[in-house]
Design an enzyme around this catalytic site. Structure first.
Site, short mmCIF file in Angstrom:
data_model
loop_
_atom_site.label_atom_id
_atom_site.label_comp_id
_atom_site.label_asym_id
_atom_site.label_seq_id
_atom_site.Cartn_x
_atom_site.Cartn_y
_atom_site.Cartn_z
N ASN A 116 0.82 -1.21 0.00
CA ASN A 116 0.00 0.00 0.00
C ASN A 116 0.85 1.26 0.00
OD1 ASN A 116 -2.50 -1.42 0.16
ND2 ASN A 116 -1.93 -1.97 2.24
N GLU A 172 9.83 -4.51 -10.38
CA GLU A 172 9.54 -5.93 -10.34
C GLU A 172 8.06 -6.12 -10.64
OE1 GLU A 172 11.37 -7.94 -6.76
OE2 GLU A 172 9.26 -7.97 -6.27
#
Ligand code: 0RQ
Length: 497
Positions: free
Chosen positions: A268, A291
């Protein structure tokens, strides 16, 4: 022996028939990097099979290797069925985490970029099977992956047998979003031929010997990606601080005017950080070399704030993934999915000058970072790619809220209870309280900077007293008192004095 690309058709199997090919004690490489592109139907059937075997009094456990975390149908189902003997390199599933922390599943935490080469080097033993989700498979053994690449190409090349989940949920038009490249191994390794975040250096599918494909299971299943929490005041403030720091670095001429590619962690906070970077008018449009491509990246791409994204997974909540699929040609020009060995490759991170931004669980006053463990003992998720990027970054940043658990935990402590990234790799620490720039500072100066800029006011006095109460040595640390905050939390449920 048949020619490796001899055309053939593959047996169509039910998930149960596919699972019946798996034997107790096998090591299986599953596709999946986050829930994106993870195998779903076969692991679920495998969990049911394990339950049946256990009910009949027989041992049934397998070694489970993936790109990173997966969805509940893989890690959750198999962990609840007590079917995982060992697991690497990362996880984030509550049932599996419990099994690991209870000592029922052996887990070892690995830098994600090294997993594929360790498989090829034989460090993890024999791989009996690869179970991989695909959107297309040709008769001559070209496998088109779905929303992640991860370590699937290596599993497909190394395993003796292959089972494929052909998932119609994902369009065949995904062909072209992947860039599959596996380096040669030492002593014959060559430079990876990439000089920009958007270079394409490999092929659009993974090529295997079709004889290894023992069956195909047809599915129509969405990725099990959870929606992100909307940024709150805390995560927004952290994001704004990161954006302000980067804008100031640009202004000072330490970041080149055309900016540098950004790596942003998972979760988050990372989502909010990217959002804040997009909203900061002093940060020019930038590229992502990371990634995971998560929801905020798509938002920023539509606004023109992110011009290109390179990752190993497209980890999008269902509505955002639908939007990408509806405009697939637009996004295929702007997104590439690479093997984790390339998306996280230290050589590339150093060459491109990636700015890394990752989230910590706790950070000590000297800048050592714990990304993986709670109170020294229990595993949270794993190191993931944070080490691949941090150690090799142009500037390495760690973020976290200054307190966790409604203020009962100070995330800044005298000494981390587990260390993943040492003071040598960590350059900037950012909380909602402020920005600590550790570059060019000795341990005492670092501690003063972190305490003044990042610590929550509830804990500032105590940490300041700790630092100034210990006067000896290059790194002023008290072996007797370094874990006082942790011990207080374990004894009382709060680190507060
Ligand atoms: O638990 O939800 O039960 O309260 O940890 O913390 O604040 O929601 O943060 O979702 O960003 O996750 C480090 C775990 C952060 C993640 C970590 C508790 C806290 C909460 C989660 P609750 P938040 P996030 C690769 C990037 C390692 C891998 C990595 C992670 C829960 O970012 O796994 O970096 N990172 N990959 O309350 C006890 C503390 C705590 C604590 C937080 N000190 N003690 N509990 N929590 N601090 C690179 C890429 O390119 C993607």
């Amino acid at each position: 022996m048949t020619h490796p690309f001899h055309p053939r058709t593959y047996p169509e199997l039910t998930p149960e028939e596919a699972a019946a090919h798996v034997q107790n004690g096998m090591t299986i490489g599953f596709s999946g990097f986050t829930p994106a592109g993870a195998a779903k139907a076969i692991p679920k059937a495998l969990a049911a099979r394990a339950r049946e075997e256990h009910a009949a009094g027989r041992e049934f456990k397998v070694g489970v290797v993936t790109g990173a975390s997966t969805g509940d149908s893989l890690d959750g189902e198999l962990a609840r069925a007590e079917a995982i003997s060992w697991r690497t390199p990362y996880q984030s599933n509550s049932a599996l985490r419990k099994s690991i922390n209870e000592g029922k599943t052996h887990f070892f935490d690995m830098h994600l970029s090294v997993l594929p080469q360790n498989v090829r080097y034989g460090f993890l033993g024999k791989f009996h099977m690869a179970i991989v989700e695909a959107c297309d498979v040709t008769a001559d053994g070209q496998i088109v992956l779905t929303t992640s690449v991860g370590a699937a190409p290596t599993f497909l090349h190394e395993a003796d047998q292959i089972l494929i989940e052909l998932n119609e949920f994902h369009p065949v038009g995904l062909r072209g979003i992947h860039d599959i490249y596996e380096p040669y191994d030492p002593p014959h390794r060559l430079p990876i031929p990439m000089t920009t975040a958007h270079d394409r250096i490999g092929s659009r599918s993974v090529r295997v010997d079709p004889e290894k494909i023992i069956g195909i299971v047809r599915t129509n299943l969405p990725d099990e990606v959870a929606a992100f929490k909307e940024p709150d005041e805390m995560t927004m403030k952290i994001g704004e601080n990161v954006a302000a720091f980067l804008a100031a670095e640009l202004q000072a001429g330490r970041i080149p005017a055309e900016f540098l590619p950004i790596q942003s962690g998972v979760g988050n906070i990372a989502n909010a950080v990217l959002g804040a970077m997009g909203s900061n008018p002093d940060i020019p449009p930038f590229q992502l070399y990371s990634e995971v491509v998560q929801d905020s990246v798509i938002e920023l791409m539509k606004k023109g704030d992110i011009t290109f994204a390179s990752g190993t997974s497209l980890t999008l909540s269902p509505p955002v993934l639908s939007e990408v699929y509806e405009n697939l040609d637009y996004f295929k020009d702007r997104i590439v999915l690479r093997p984790q060995e390339i998306s996280n490759n230290p050589e590339i991170v150093r060459r491109l000058g990636i700015i890394s931004i990752n989230t910590a669980i706790e950070i000590d006053i000297f800048g050592n970072v714990n990304s993986t463990h709670l109170m020294g003992n229990d595993l949270m998720n794993g190191i993931g790619g944070s080490g691949d990027f941090t150690r090799n970054a142009f500037i390495s940043i760690f973020t976290c809220p200054s307190v966790a658990k409604r203020g009962d935990i100070s995330t800044i402590v005298p000494l981390v209870s587990h260390m993943d990234h040492s003071e040598h790799s960590v350059q900037v620490v950012i909380t909602e309280q402020g920005i600590a720039d550790l570059r060019g500072k000795d341990p005492t100066e670092r501690a003063e900077e972190i305490i003044a800029k990042c610590v929550h006011p509830d804990y500032r006095e105590e940490l300041d007293a700790y630092l100034h109460g210990v006067i000896e040595g290059h790194t002023p640390q008290s072996l007797a008192m370094a874990f006082e905050l942790h011990q207080r939390f374990l004894a009382t449920g709060s680190m507060k004095p």
